[in-house]
Design a protein around this motif. Sequence first.
Motif, mmCIF file in Angstrom:
data_model
loop_
_atom_site.group_PDB
_atom_site.id
_atom_site.type_symbol
_atom_site.label_atom_id
_atom_site.label_comp_id
_atom_site.label_asym_id
_atom_site.label_seq_id
_atom_site.Cartn_x
_atom_site.Cartn_y
_atom_site.Cartn_z
ATOM 1 N N MET A 1 0.814 -1.185 0.000
ATOM 2 C CA MET A 1 0.000 0.000 0.000
ATOM 3 C C MET A 1 0.865 1.259 0.000
ATOM 4 O O MET A 1 0.364 2.335 -0.244
ATOM 5 C CB MET A 1 -0.923 -0.012 1.211
ATOM 6 C CG MET A 1 -2.150 0.798 1.005
ATOM 7 S SD MET A 1 -3.385 0.375 2.247
ATOM 8 C CE MET A 1 -4.675 1.377 1.668
ATOM 9 N N LEU A 2 2.139 1.122 0.283
ATOM 10 C CA LEU A 2 3.039 2.271 0.234
ATOM 11 C C LEU A 2 3.524 2.483 -1.191
ATOM 12 O O LEU A 2 3.921 1.545 -1.865
ATOM 13 C CB LEU A 2 4.247 2.048 1.139
ATOM 14 C CG LEU A 2 4.008 2.023 2.641
ATOM 15 C CD1 LEU A 2 5.296 1.665 3.370
ATOM 16 C CD2 LEU A 2 3.466 3.341 3.127
ATOM 17 N N THR A 3 3.517 3.737 -1.614
ATOM 18 C CA THR A 3 4.058 4.063 -2.928
ATOM 19 C C THR A 3 5.579 4.059 -2.849
ATOM 20 O O THR A 3 6.167 4.063 -1.761
ATOM 21 C CB THR A 3 3.586 5.459 -3.387
ATOM 22 O OG1 THR A 3 4.134 6.430 -2.488
ATOM 23 C CG2 THR A 3 2.071 5.558 -3.437
ATOM 24 N N ARG A 4 6.205 4.093 -4.001
ATOM 25 C CA ARG A 4 7.670 4.155 -4.046
ATOM 26 C C ARG A 4 8.160 5.434 -3.364
ATOM 27 O O ARG A 4 9.134 5.423 -2.617
ATOM 28 C CB ARG A 4 8.168 4.078 -5.480
ATOM 29 C CG ARG A 4 9.677 3.968 -5.582
ATOM 30 C CD ARG A 4 10.139 3.727 -7.003
ATOM 31 N NE ARG A 4 9.525 2.563 -7.583
ATOM 32 C CZ ARG A 4 10.076 1.348 -7.624
ATOM 33 N NH1 ARG A 4 11.248 1.159 -7.091
ATOM 34 N NH2 ARG A 4 9.456 0.341 -8.178
ATOM 35 N N SER A 5 7.465 6.551 -3.600
ATOM 36 C CA SER A 5 7.848 7.820 -2.959
ATOM 37 C C SER A 5 7.777 7.711 -1.444
ATOM 38 O O SER A 5 8.682 8.163 -0.730
ATOM 39 C CB SER A 5 6.942 8.965 -3.424
ATOM 40 O OG SER A 5 7.162 9.256 -4.769
ATOM 41 N N ALA A 6 6.706 7.119 -0.942
ATOM 42 C CA ALA A 6 6.547 6.969 0.505
ATOM 43 C C ALA A 6 7.641 6.076 1.077
ATOM 44 O O ALA A 6 8.232 6.394 2.118
ATOM 45 C CB ALA A 6 5.168 6.397 0.832
ATOM 46 N N THR A 7 7.930 4.984 0.413
ATOM 47 C CA THR A 7 8.976 4.069 0.870
ATOM 48 C C THR A 7 10.329 4.757 0.885
ATOM 49 O O THR A 7 11.087 4.650 1.857
ATOM 50 C CB THR A 7 9.019 2.810 -0.016
ATOM 51 O OG1 THR A 7 7.748 2.168 0.028
ATOM 52 C CG2 THR A 7 10.088 1.843 0.447
ATOM 53 N N HIS A 8 10.644 5.490 -0.186
ATOM 54 C CA HIS A 8 11.918 6.211 -0.244
ATOM 55 C C HIS A 8 12.000 7.275 0.846
ATOM 56 O O HIS A 8 13.048 7.456 1.467
ATOM 57 C CB HIS A 8 12.106 6.861 -1.612
ATOM 58 C CG HIS A 8 12.437 5.906 -2.720
ATOM 59 N ND1 HIS A 8 13.003 4.667 -2.515
ATOM 60 C CD2 HIS A 8 12.296 6.026 -4.054
ATOM 61 C CE1 HIS A 8 13.190 4.066 -3.681
ATOM 62 N NE2 HIS A 8 12.764 4.874 -4.627
ATOM 63 N N VAL A 78 5.558 11.571 7.608
ATOM 64 C CA VAL A 78 6.492 11.386 6.494
ATOM 65 C C VAL A 78 5.735 11.196 5.185
ATOM 66 O O VAL A 78 5.996 11.884 4.194
ATOM 67 C CB VAL A 78 7.437 10.191 6.750
ATOM 68 C CG1 VAL A 78 8.341 9.941 5.545
ATOM 69 C CG2 VAL A 78 8.263 10.420 8.010
ATOM 70 N N ILE A 79 4.797 10.266 5.175
ATOM 71 C CA ILE A 79 4.070 9.967 3.941
ATOM 72 C C ILE A 79 3.247 11.164 3.489
ATOM 73 O O ILE A 79 3.219 11.505 2.309
ATOM 74 C CB ILE A 79 3.188 8.712 4.119
ATOM 75 C CG1 ILE A 79 4.079 7.496 4.375
ATOM 76 C CG2 ILE A 79 2.306 8.485 2.901
ATOM 77 C CD1 ILE A 79 3.332 6.260 4.814
ATOM 78 N N GLU A 83 3.111 12.801 -0.448
ATOM 79 C CA GLU A 83 1.977 12.436 -1.301
ATOM 80 C C GLU A 83 0.669 12.845 -0.641
ATOM 81 O O GLU A 83 0.640 13.191 0.530
ATOM 82 C CB GLU A 83 1.978 10.950 -1.627
ATOM 83 C CG GLU A 83 1.799 10.030 -0.459
ATOM 84 C CD GLU A 83 1.881 8.575 -0.878
ATOM 85 O OE1 GLU A 83 0.927 7.849 -0.577
ATOM 86 O OE2 GLU A 83 2.880 8.188 -1.498
ATOM 87 N N ASP A 84 -0.385 12.768 -1.392
ATOM 88 C CA ASP A 84 -1.696 13.227 -0.935
ATOM 89 C C ASP A 84 -2.434 12.109 -0.204
ATOM 90 O O ASP A 84 -3.135 11.312 -0.820
ATOM 91 C CB ASP A 84 -2.509 13.712 -2.137
ATOM 92 C CG ASP A 84 -3.860 14.266 -1.754
ATOM 93 O OD1 ASP A 84 -4.058 14.608 -0.569
ATOM 94 O OD2 ASP A 84 -4.719 14.361 -2.646
ATOM 95 N N ILE A 85 -2.263 12.051 1.112
ATOM 96 C CA ILE A 85 -2.934 11.024 1.906
ATOM 97 C C ILE A 85 -4.447 11.238 1.907
ATOM 98 O O ILE A 85 -5.212 10.285 2.052
ATOM 99 C CB ILE A 85 -2.377 10.990 3.346
ATOM 100 C CG1 ILE A 85 -1.008 10.329 3.344
ATOM 101 C CG2 ILE A 85 -3.302 10.241 4.277
ATOM 102 C CD1 ILE A 85 -0.392 10.136 4.702
#
Length: 156
Positions: A1-8, A78-79, A83-85
């Motif tokens: 469920m985490l995007t690549r941006s969130a993971t990075h 952080v997330i 990104e747009d939570i």
Amino acid sequence: MLTRSATHAIRAMVALAGLTPGEYGRTAQIAELAGVPRNYLGKLLFLMGRRGLVESQRGLGGGYRLARRAEEISLHDVIDSVEDIARWNECAFGEKTCSEEHPCALHGRWSRVRDAYFSLLKNTSVAELLASRLTDSGPLGDVVEMGTPNPQRRTQ
């Protein structure tokens, strides 16, 4: 469920949390520790800086560091900075009229899953991920697996 941006972004924050308190990490150093592409990391650090999660200093000895203690920074913080939570509050089917008063077929189930997920993100700190990585234990280890030596080796 985490995007690549969130993971990075999470990986970068854990890498910053592993620095000596007050130390600034250079972009190249953070990228290597976090296993994040250097050019993409700059964008993430900028976004996290705008949200008050990291601070930067230019010049010799400069770089990036956490703006607050790692214990005070949640995964949600952080997330949400990269990104747009808020989009996660939308209908799972994309219906415009979905609400508590006019629910879609998945509304009740999706709401429970989403709320549990938000709770996990809000109640998990960057410090917890760092501690999990340092001890090589804990259920969140896979999230921060960075493919680099264990930070405890710095002291050896």
